[in-house]
Scaffold this active site. Structure first.
Site, PDB file in Angstrom:
ATOM      1  N   ASP A  46     -10.331   5.307  -3.889  1.00  0.00           N
ATOM      2  CA  ASP A  46      -9.174   5.613  -4.514  1.00  0.00           C
ATOM      3  C   ASP A  46     -10.032   5.934  -6.109  1.00  0.00           C
ATOM      4  O   ASP A  46     -11.049   6.181  -6.449  1.00  0.00           O
ATOM      5  CB  ASP A  46      -8.042   4.870  -4.755  1.00  0.00           C
ATOM      6  CG  ASP A  46      -8.680   3.103  -5.700  1.00  0.00           C
ATOM      7  OD1 ASP A  46      -9.280   3.272  -5.943  1.00  0.00           O
ATOM      8  OD2 ASP A  46      -7.801   2.180  -6.106  1.00  0.00           O
ATOM      9  N   GLU A 101       0.923  -0.974   0.203  1.00  0.00           N
ATOM     10  CA  GLU A 101      -0.147  -0.264   0.082  1.00  0.00           C
ATOM     11  C   GLU A 101       0.521   1.258  -0.002  1.00  0.00           C
ATOM     12  O   GLU A 101       0.454   2.640  -0.878  1.00  0.00           O
ATOM     13  CB  GLU A 101      -0.835  -0.224   1.020  1.00  0.00           C
ATOM     14  CG  GLU A 101      -2.357  -0.803   0.873  1.00  0.00           C
ATOM     15  CD  GLU A 101      -2.994  -0.191   0.048  1.00  0.00           C
ATOM     16  OE1 GLU A 101      -3.228   0.489  -0.715  1.00  0.00           O
ATOM     17  OE2 GLU A 101      -3.853  -1.614  -0.517  1.00  0.00           O
ATOM     18  N   TYR A 111      -6.174   7.118   3.801  1.00  0.00           N
ATOM     19  CA  TYR A 111      -6.043   5.976   2.363  1.00  0.00           C
ATOM     20  C   TYR A 111      -5.642   4.736   3.138  1.00  0.00           C
ATOM     21  O   TYR A 111      -6.736   4.380   2.953  1.00  0.00           O
ATOM     22  CB  TYR A 111      -5.667   7.140   1.056  1.00  0.00           C
ATOM     23  CG  TYR A 111      -5.558   5.640   0.048  1.00  0.00           C
ATOM     24  CD1 TYR A 111      -7.007   5.643  -0.179  1.00  0.00           C
ATOM     25  CD2 TYR A 111      -4.864   4.918  -0.343  1.00  0.00           C
ATOM     26  CE1 TYR A 111      -7.116   4.283  -1.499  1.00  0.00           C
ATOM     27  CE2 TYR A 111      -4.807   3.797  -0.947  1.00  0.00           C
ATOM     28  CZ  TYR A 111      -6.045   3.307  -1.969  1.00  0.00           C
ATOM     29  OH  TYR A 111      -5.960   2.342  -2.186  1.00  0.00           O
TER      30      TYR A 111
END
Ligand code: SF4
Length: 351
Positions: free
Chosen positions: A149, A48, A131
């Site tokens: 996203d 990520e 996020y």
């Protein structure tokens, strides 16, 4: 869209994901998950962080190299800053690499090698924003968190036929995405929406004919899918100018500097030279017989385009100020440099 149509969307997406999930080196696929295999939070976190502002295709190789060299968060935490920055070279956004190492050290040394398993625990760690905290808590720990996203924004804008332009529409897109996030299999669901956006509901030509959501998709029915999401016009990018001074010792060693930790390309090795600006600043870093190189480097950063002129020189090693590093010819690896610096090297290497 009617409430009963909205309610069936997560199940339809999960069923599609069970058959069409992309295979990723960091992913535990739906069949493995059903057989009881759970994702390794270290691999989810690493992927990520690498995927922030970077494509899957660009990340795969780096992910493989990092996990081969540092298979656990403790291994990564024990490595040197210089090794990690060199391994990250070329991936861009170098603050991520510095924060990656800080985060690894907190997890390894303060948290006994275990990542927190909630959004609120994760967001306190270096380099983990909203996020990434949502993505890790959903994907690694199956928490009911919404991951938003660009792919998910596009799917939401089309599914509900929302014409308000980005970025103003973000809160509305998030509200729709949150309303759809299910309590069961939220980790698989998060990956399912992203996969749908990346492989079916693509930016230019959505493949509505094979989409599991086509019966309910409002933009498909309205014929507006390819025009969504709308985006506010972007400001033109400014151009900055700079000079890189590429010097070698008479023995062939390259003279580099470690950039300050804060700022663009922070902590990376690079060619000496003044800051880049709107006008050209020609201030050699040290005395040498500098000559112009006939080519120039052009490079695009997120917020500006760069035109970099190059100057070359040979100098005795004893004359190099101590604040610079001399990398002997045989130890020098261009792959340790950020892309813009590597481009400069590639242009002049035979001179
Ligand atoms: Fe996207 Fe078409 Fe599927 Fe709607 S039907 S979500 S526009 S691919």
């Amino acid at each position: 869209m009617r409430d009963q149509d909205v309610r069936r969307i997560p199940a339809e997406l999960l069923e599609w994901y069970d058959h069409h999930a992309r295979v990723m080196p960091w992913r535990v696929g739906p069949a493995q998950r059903k057989s009881g295999i759970t994702p390794d939070p270290y691999r989810v976190w690493l992927s990520e962080v690498m995927l922030q502002q970077t494509t899957v295709a660009a990340v795969k190789n780096y992910f493989h190299q990092f996990t081969s060299r540092w298979p656990t968060v403790r291994d990564l935490a024990r490595s040197s800053d210089a090794d990690v920055m060199a391994a990250w070279a070329g991936l861009g956004y170098y603050a991520r690499a510095r924060n990656l190492l800080k985060c690894a050290r907190v997890v390894a040394f303060d948290l006994d090698g275990r990542f927190p398993d909630t959004y609120s625990g994760l967001i306190d760690l270096p380099g983990i924003g909203p996020y990434t905290a949502a993505a890790i808590s959903a994907i690694a720990f199956d928490r009911q968190e919404t991951v938003l996203d660009g792919n998910v924004e596009r799917v939401m804008a089309r599914l509900f036929d929302l014409h308000d332009p980005l970025p103003r529409s973000k809160p509305l897109l998030r509200a729709h995405a949150e309303a759809l996030t299910p309590a069961t299999r939220p980790g698989d669901y998060a990956q399912a929406v992203m996969d749908l956006g990346a492989t079916v509901c693509t930016p230019k030509s959505p493949a509505c004919g094979i989409c599991p959501l086509r019966p309910d998709c409002v933009a498909r029915l309205a014929g507006t899918a390819a025009d969504l999401p709308k985006k506010s016009p972007k400001k033109p990018k400014p151009t900055r100018y700079g000079i890189a001074y590429l010097a070698r010792t008479t023995e062939g060693g390259w003279i580099l500097e470690r950039r300050p930790d804060k700022g663009l390309l922070g902590g990376m090795l690079g060619w000496p030279g003044p800051d880049w600006g709107e006008t050209l600043s020609d201030t050699p870093p040290f005395d040498a017989d500098w000559r112009d190189f006939p080519g120039e480097v052009r490079h695009t950063f997120t917020h500006f385009d760069l035109i970099l002129k190059l100057r070359l020189a040979r100098i005795d090693a004893e004359q190099v100020p101590v604040s610079y590093q001399i990398i002997p010819r045989h130890d020098f690896r261009p792959s340790d440099l950020p892309t813009v610096m590597r481009k400069a090297h590639d242009l002049v290497r035979d001179r």
